[in-house]
Design a protein around this motif. Structure first.
Motif, PDB file in Angstrom:
ATOM      1  N   THR A 286      36.932  41.781  37.961  1.00 58.82           N
ATOM      2  CA  THR A 286      36.932  43.246  37.956  1.00 58.82           C
ATOM      3  C   THR A 286      35.887  43.770  36.980  1.00 58.82           C
ATOM      4  N   SER A 385      33.007  46.660  44.697  1.00 58.17           N
ATOM      5  CA  SER A 385      34.180  47.054  43.898  1.00 58.17           C
ATOM      6  C   SER A 385      35.365  47.384  44.798  1.00 58.17           C
ATOM      7  N   HIS A 388      36.831  44.224  46.297  1.00 57.16           N
ATOM      8  CA  HIS A 388      37.572  43.525  45.241  1.00 57.16           C
ATOM      9  C   HIS A 388      38.960  44.142  45.045  1.00 57.16           C
ATOM     10  N   LEU A 389      39.027  45.455  45.004  1.00 59.38           N
ATOM     11  CA  LEU A 389      40.312  46.136  44.819  1.00 59.38           C
ATOM     12  C   LEU A 389      41.208  45.973  46.044  1.00 59.38           C
ATOM     13  N   ARG A 392      43.383  42.838  45.989  1.00 62.13           N
ATOM     14  CA  ARG A 392      44.128  42.619  44.751  1.00 62.13           C
ATOM     15  C   ARG A 392      45.491  41.956  44.993  1.00 62.13           C
TER      16      ARG A 392
END
Length: 400
Positions: A286, A385, A388-389, A392
């Motif tokens: 992150t 980003s 990636h989120l 999660r």
């Protein structure tokens, strides 16, 4: 994450072998990047536009991705050292073809072949992971990756200097000589690893699709790697064009020196590998992805600031490299007998991202110059980003 098939036998990994792997990885991967600070000189030699010269870097990245797709899976099927030895001969031939290219078309073909053959680092990294102790795998991958990343960055410094003083063709002659020397060293020092896969090549290639379907963490690493390396390629391909502008009035040697700045990020590779072993890999990643976003914000406001460019380079390279270490450490825990195929899926995605970033940035430069490049890079970083989120919860479930 629990590693599958942990009962694996191997001859172990000595410190000398690890260092040879680290150095070899850096020297071979450097072949992919020698052209980047030389693009303006190449454009002048063949009387083509800067945008067209950018295709040289793009074709090298595409060649690398293609070579990984069709050659790297063989590392699970054939003896690893023998495969490496044969490939070295092909690398040397490709470098010499580039050095003596008489037309831009031949140069483009040779650039693709350099990428296609210079896949040895992606055989060495899974080999190092295979030979290392499970509890030290992140550290081992981090050390080998530090060699690879320093090779990527210092290659620009070396080629920028050689190009400025002796001509761009000489750089590829020197590279061919280094590959011959490295071939001899590896022949005597590398261990041999017997393959674990017993099927045929067609089934081996089909198994790549199975891995993509069944391993969500592989999908995450591949998409995230694609986007992050696109950011990397976008910057480094167009940097020389920015430095040639009146506000800087610098040449290929100055562009190469930026590789020394980026090496600070590479030196953090081992450290990031250790954190991945002991800490929370998702949190580390992150942070590293956010560094890439910030770097492009810095680049956007630094079209006339050398200090701003230097700051952005450090942030970009540290972010990209730390994310790369995290991605590879994660996928190497998934299946011991399929490490080369896992690495194939990931690295093909990774370098296709580099080629995409190079292409988009070259087109953006022709239309909007540096502002267009930074907007493209920022959009790619934000996309990384968001991906990636999105993954999660999947990462949290797999880590339990």
């Amino acid at each position: 994450m629990n590693e599958k098939n942990t009962a694996e036998t191997n001859p172990g990994l000595s410190k000398l072998t690890l260092w040879v792997m680290t150095v070899a990885t850096g020297l071979v991967v450097a072949n992919l990047y020698y052209s980047q600070p030389l693009l303006d000189d190449i454009a002048r030699t063949f009387r083509v536009s800067n945008g067209s010269a950018g295709y040289i870097a793009m074709l090298t990245q595409i060649g690398y991705a293609t070579g990984m797709l069709f050659l790297i899976p063989l590392g699970d099927m054939l003896k690893r050292k023998k495969l490496i030895m044969v490939d070295f001969a092909l690398i040397i031939a490709s470098l010499l073809l580039t050095a003596f290219a008489k037309s831009f078309l031949v140069l483009m073909m040779a650039s693709f072949l350099i990428g296609f053959t210079s896949i040895i680092p992606q055989l060495i990294i899974p080999m190092a992971a295979h030979l290392s102790k499970p509890e030290e795998r992140g550290k081992t991958v981090g050390q080998v990756m530090s060699g690879l990343l320093i090779g990527i960055l210092l290659s620009r410094t070396i080629s920028g200097y050689v190009g400025a003083h002796y001509g761009w063709q000489v750089m590829f002659m020197i590279a061919a000589g280094m590959m011959l020397l490295l071939w001899v060293i590896i022949y005597f020092l590398f261990p041999e690893i017997e393959p674990q896969y017993k099927g045929n090549y067609a089934n081996l290639m089909r198994s790549l699709i199975t891995l993509i379907k069944t391993e969500p963490l592989l999908r995450l690493a591949s998409i995230r790697g694609f986007l992050c390396y696109a950011c990397f390629g976008a910057f480094w391909t167009t940097l020389i064009f920015l430095l040639r502008q009146p506000q800087f009035n610098m040449g290929s040697q100055a562009a190469g020196l930026f590789g020394l700045v980026g090496a600070f990020g590479a030196l953090g590779a081992v450290f990031m590998g250790k954190i991945s072993d002991k800490g929370n890999p998702y949190q580390v990643t992150t942070f590293s992805v956010l560094l890439i976003v910030v770097s492009y914000i810095v680049f956007f406001v630094s079209a006339k600031s050398l200090a701003g460019l230097i700051t952005g380079v450090i942030l970009l390279d540290l972010g990209v490299q730390a994310t790369h270490i995290s991605n590879q450490t994660m996928i190497f825990t998934l299946s011991a007998e399929a490490r080369n195929r896992l690495n194939t899926v990931y690295m093909v995605s990774y370098f296709m991202g580099g080629a995409t970033g190079t292409f988009l940035a070259s087109r953006a430069w022709n239309g909007f110059e540096w502002k267009g490049v930074t907007i493209i890079g920022l959009a790619l970083a934000v996309a990384a980003s968001l991906v990636h989120l999105f993954y999660r919860k999947t990462v949290q479930l797999q880590m339990k």
